[in-house]
Design a protein around this motif. Structure first.
Motif, short mmCIF file in Angstrom:
data_model
loop_
_atom_site.label_atom_id
_atom_site.label_comp_id
_atom_site.label_asym_id
_atom_site.label_seq_id
_atom_site.Cartn_x
_atom_site.Cartn_y
_atom_site.Cartn_z
N GLY A 104 0.80 -1.23 0.00
CA GLY A 104 0.00 0.00 0.00
C GLY A 104 0.83 1.27 0.00
O GLY A 104 0.27 2.36 0.17
N ILE A 105 2.15 1.14 -0.20
CA ILE A 105 3.04 2.30 -0.15
C ILE A 105 3.71 2.46 -1.50
O ILE A 105 4.75 1.86 -1.78
CB ILE A 105 4.11 2.15 0.96
N GLU A 106 3.13 3.26 -2.37
CA GLU A 106 3.67 3.47 -3.71
C GLU A 106 4.20 4.89 -3.85
O GLU A 106 3.48 5.86 -3.62
CB GLU A 106 2.60 3.21 -4.78
N TYR A 107 5.46 4.99 -4.23
CA TYR A 107 6.14 6.27 -4.43
C TYR A 107 6.19 6.50 -5.93
O TYR A 107 7.01 5.93 -6.64
CB TYR A 107 7.54 6.18 -3.82
N SER A 135 0.40 6.08 4.44
CA SER A 135 0.70 7.46 4.10
C SER A 135 1.84 8.00 4.97
O SER A 135 2.73 8.70 4.48
CB SER A 135 -0.55 8.33 4.26
N ASP A 136 1.81 7.67 6.25
CA ASP A 136 2.87 8.12 7.16
C ASP A 136 4.22 7.52 6.76
O ASP A 136 5.25 8.21 6.80
CB ASP A 136 2.54 7.73 8.60
N MET A 137 4.24 6.25 6.40
CA MET A 137 5.49 5.61 5.99
C MET A 137 6.03 6.24 4.71
O MET A 137 7.23 6.49 4.58
CB MET A 137 5.27 4.11 5.77
N LEU A 138 5.14 6.52 3.78
CA LEU A 138 5.58 7.15 2.53
C LEU A 138 6.15 8.53 2.79
O LEU A 138 7.18 8.92 2.20
CB LEU A 138 4.41 7.24 1.54
N GLU A 139 5.55 9.28 3.69
CA GLU A 139 6.05 10.62 4.00
C GLU A 139 7.44 10.56 4.62
O GLU A 139 8.27 11.45 4.37
CB GLU A 139 5.08 11.35 4.93
N PRO A 188 0.29 -5.61 7.66
CA PRO A 188 -0.01 -4.43 6.86
C PRO A 188 -0.85 -3.41 7.61
O PRO A 188 -1.82 -3.78 8.30
CB PRO A 188 -0.79 -5.00 5.65
N GLY A 189 -0.50 -2.14 7.49
CA GLY A 189 -1.23 -1.08 8.16
C GLY A 189 -2.36 -0.54 7.31
O GLY A 189 -2.52 -0.91 6.14
N ASP A 190 -3.13 0.38 7.89
CA ASP A 190 -4.24 0.99 7.14
C ASP A 190 -3.71 2.10 6.25
O ASP A 190 -2.50 2.35 6.16
CB ASP A 190 -5.31 1.50 8.10
N ASP A 191 -4.61 2.80 5.57
CA ASP A 191 -4.21 3.84 4.62
C ASP A 191 -3.41 4.96 5.30
O ASP A 191 -2.45 5.48 4.73
CB ASP A 191 -5.44 4.43 3.92
#
Length: 354
Positions: free
Chosen positions: A252-255, A341-345, A334-337
């Protein structure tokens, strides 16, 4: 013993409203697990990155985050082990080290590893990128890559020099070098066998690998070299902790490529930006690998982990988690949305720094 997939575990965790999480573990082992006199180094993780750099770009971001953490004084990068064959892959690691003022970080490469594994994003030409005037775009610190030690031998050298139970390994590719390390015997660096050296020196292994029943694809890292993977699972000491970062955790983490280029708007002379400008990176690249680095440096509190247990590997790449109070394995759930989002940031913010 009841066998669980991650999907089953997720249902349990949701039913409990995610309150009883194993985030009480702030690191793979608490300070109480370390023998007396070995407390001073625990506040700064000592990290070895084991990477199949040269294919997926999440390896590049993992390295970049380690440089960032090190500059902040939050970890020490001991070395980079390249587990994808080819001197050009080691050269990619060297270019990254040099660009980020870490040219003194030793690099090892795999020999007799996996022959011609699949390449997802081919950026092996990065070390040879040129400026408009044909001068090299990026500096190197290593003159002759043929002189680099085998990855398993670099492991032995680095581990032997560290305090007991102090080293965190982030494995974000094939387990070729880890398998070769575990099969090694005593040498000039240490009289201990590879298994005993790992048992003595390693605090925790954070490994990106395994598909636990949710991802539509079989695991890549283990399947590309099942003989190495089986050796790793057979020989890894049962009393040395492992945290698995499965495919599902990063799905769920797409850059996005346009985000990468925009985040590094302050220069074009950046190895990751150049990879995204020159190579086709619009492949649905997910940020699987950096989760091992974030977990190793920032601790377990940011993650939802399974209870302790064991993980077994099947021939099709399926990893099966079985709960056990005495097990050495935990798995990132796996975490929620919002979590994704926090991981991507976290990853994006490092690119915005100059």
């Amino acid at each position: 013993m009841k066998v669980l997939t991650i999907k089953t575990i997720q249902m349990w965790m949701l039913a409990l409203t995610l309150i009883c999480v194993t985030s009480v573990f702030t690191s793979c082992k608490s300070d109480d697990d370390n023998p007396p006199g070995e407390q001073d180094h625990t506040s700064v993780p000592l990290v070895i990155l084991d990477t199949d750099i040269g294919s997926s770009t999440d390896d590049l971001f993992s390295l970049e985050m380690l440089y960032y953490y090190q500059q902040q004084g939050r970890c020490k990068l001991l070395g980079v082990v390249v587990n994808r064959e080819g001197e050009e892959c080691a050269a990619c690691a060297d270019v990254m080290n040099t660009y980020f003022n870490s040219g003194n970080v030793p690099v090892g490469l795999v020999r007799n590893g996996i022959e011609q594994p699949k390449v997802w994003i081919n950026y092996k030409a990065l070390p040879d990128f040129k400026n408009a005037d044909s001068t090299p775009m990026f500096a190197h610190s290593i003159l002759d890559y043929s002189t680099l030690p085998d990855g398993w031998l670099l492991y032995r050298r680095l581990l032997a020099a560290q305090p007991d139970h102090s080293v965190s390994i982030c494995s974000i590719g094939f387990v070729t070098c880890l398998a070769q390390l575990l099969e090694s015997v005593g040498d000039a660096y240490s009289p201990l066998s590879g298994v005993e050296l790992v048992r003595r020196k390693v605090k925790c292994l954070y490994i990106q690998g395994g598909s636990y029943g949710i991802s539509p694809e079989p695991d890549y890292n283990f399947l590309q070299g099942m003989d190495f993977a089986k050796t790793f699972f057979r020989l890894w000491p049962s009393d040395v902790d492992i945290i698995f970062d499965p495919m599902e955790a990063g799905d769920g983490i797409e850059y996005l490529p346009e985000q990468v280029i925009a985040d590094i708007s302050w220069t074009d002379q950046h190895p990751i930006k150049q990879v995204y400008m020159v190579c086709d990176c619009n492949t649905g690249q997910k940020m699987w690998d950096p989760l091992t680095v974030i977990n190793a440096v920032e601790g377990d509190g940011l993650f939802t982990l399974t209870e302790r247990g064991t993980v077994s590997l099947h021939d099709d790449g399926t990893a099966i988690f079985t709960p056990s109070a005495t097990g050495n394995c935990r798995v990132q759930i796996p975490g929620d949305d919002a979590w994704c989002s926090d991981m991507l940031e976290k990853i994006r913010n490092v690119n915005k720094i100059h």
